[in-house]
Write a protein that holds these residues in place. Structure first.
Motif: not given
Length: 413
Positions: A284, A287, A291, A300
């Motif tokens: 995560d 992300s 990006a 995100a």
């Protein structure tokens, strides 16, 4: 011709060199080492002749050949310490072809180069002495190895003050620790390293510096030094989060963009995350910092904060530093790929650790000699090559309003 007797002091090594010659300068030491290398080379040649004839001198074993020793011939050799005279053993039928110092060969500085190469690979002085004995059949002391490696100190001093390029597109700064042992006291020594990419995409280690600890003030002194050595402009500096370093760097190089290493921020955030959640949290985090656009990164990150509210420490690390994620998107993807991490200089430190892990160093000079030899090895590997995808990086710098004029100015040189 019979072999002349040489002063026995010249065959003794280490402390005996100082006792016998009382050197007071580098030149004095080089003259002393020339006298020591002579007996070393002669011992190597005698061993080769023993092997060629099949028996040792003074041996009582039956001789299987009619060939015999036939005195000595004089030879002048070129070494890195200057020229020296040795006596080469001969045989009666002239079939002896030395391999260590071939006939008609007079440059043997490569032997000393082998000692330096082994030192650069992290071998201890005692291990080098043992290896020389195993390969060449004669003994040198670990102190003698130290004397050989000391010959690079003048070269090291020149390298530390050499002029630098006027502009570097990227600098990567980092610090590692090595153990020193002085006066029976063991202490940690901070090694500061700066790796630079110039506007042609060439890699260069600008310098290595030592200090007791890592601090903003020492980094400031180092930035001042590289400016005195000719650096006028830096586009990007990638660094870890030493307090005050960003403002300090901008005070000396006002136009520089300072980028926190995002890999370090990931590690800092993971300190607040239990191991069972590492994999998912890392996914995560990636992300938003990898990006494709600023908007996607912000979205995100919002999702990350909501999902992992149970780990407020990890979220706070990114909140305090999210502007370092946001500024990445001011630049093209090729630039972002280089500037987001200090992995390039950490790779240099990884190479340093391979040769410094053997234990404590007796003094700073011993450490600097080893690191400098390692730097020379790295630079030789990089020579002629460029940073991957550099043409695209240069194009993206050229069209960026903040850098286009600066790149054009310094690309003339």
């Amino acid at each position: 011709m019979t072999k002349k007797k040489k002063d026995q002091k010249s065959a003794k090594l280490a402390q005996s060199i100082i006792d016998a010659y009382q050197p007071e300068s580098v030149e004095d030491m080089q003259e002393a080492l020339k006298d020591v290398f002579g007996p070393m080379f002669e011992a190597m040649l005698r061993g080769e002749l023993d092997n060629h004839l099949g028996y040792e001198n003074q041996s009582r074993q039956e001789k299987e050949t009619q060939n015999r020793r036939n005195g000595y011939g004089n030879k002048k050799l070129k070494t890195s310490f200057g020229e020296l005279d040795i006596q080469v053993p001969r045989d009666r039928d002239a079939s002896f072809e030395p391999e260590i110092i071939p006939k008609r060969s007079r440059d043997v500085s490569s032997i000393e180069g082998k000692v330096l190469s082994m030192y650069a690979k992290g071998m201890s002085q005692r291990d080098i002495a043992s290896t020389i004995e195993d390969i060449y059949g004669f003994t040198i002391s670990h102190d003698m190895v130290s004397d050989i490696t000391d010959q690079i100190l003048p070269e090291l001093e020149e390298w530390q003050i050499r002029p630098l390029a006027k502009c570097y597109a990227f600098l990567f700064v980092d610090c590692m620790y090595v153990t020193l042992r002085e006066n029976y006291e063991v202490k940690e020594c901070a090694v500061y390293t700066i790796l630079g990419y110039d506007l042609k995409g060439n890699k260069e280690i600008l310098g290595i510096w030592l200090n007791q600890t890592e601090s903003k003030n020492r980094w400031m002194q180092i930035f001042d030094e590289i400016k005195e050595r000719g650096v006028e402009d830096i586009l990007f500096i990638s660094m870890d989060g030493v307090s005050g370093l960003e403002n300090g760097a901008k005070a000396i190089f006002p136009g520089v963009v300072v980028q926190r290493c995002l890999v370090h921020l990931v590690r800092n955030a993971l300190r607040y995350v239990p191991s069972k959640s590492y994999k998912e949290v890392c996914k995560d985090m990636k992300s938003f910092y990898s990006a494709s656009s600023l908007k996607a990164a912000q979205t995100a990150f919002d999702t990350f904060q909501t999902k992992w509210v149970v780990y407020p420490g990890a979220i706070d690390v990114w909140k305090r530093n999210f502007h370092h994620v946001e500024q990445l998107f001011d630049y093209g993807s090729a630039i972002r790929k280089i500037m987001y991490t200090t992995n390039a200089v950490e790779s240099v430190h990884s190479s340093f650790r391979k040769v410094t892990k053997k234990g404590a160093f007796p003094n700073e000079n011993a450490l600097l000699k080893l690191l400098y030899l390692r730097v020379k090895e790295l630079q030789s590997k990089w020579e002629g090559g460029h940073v991957h995808n550099w043409a695209m990086v240069l194009n993206q710098l050229t069209v960026n309003d903040s850098f286009s004029k600066r790149v054009e100015k310094y690309n003339r040189y």
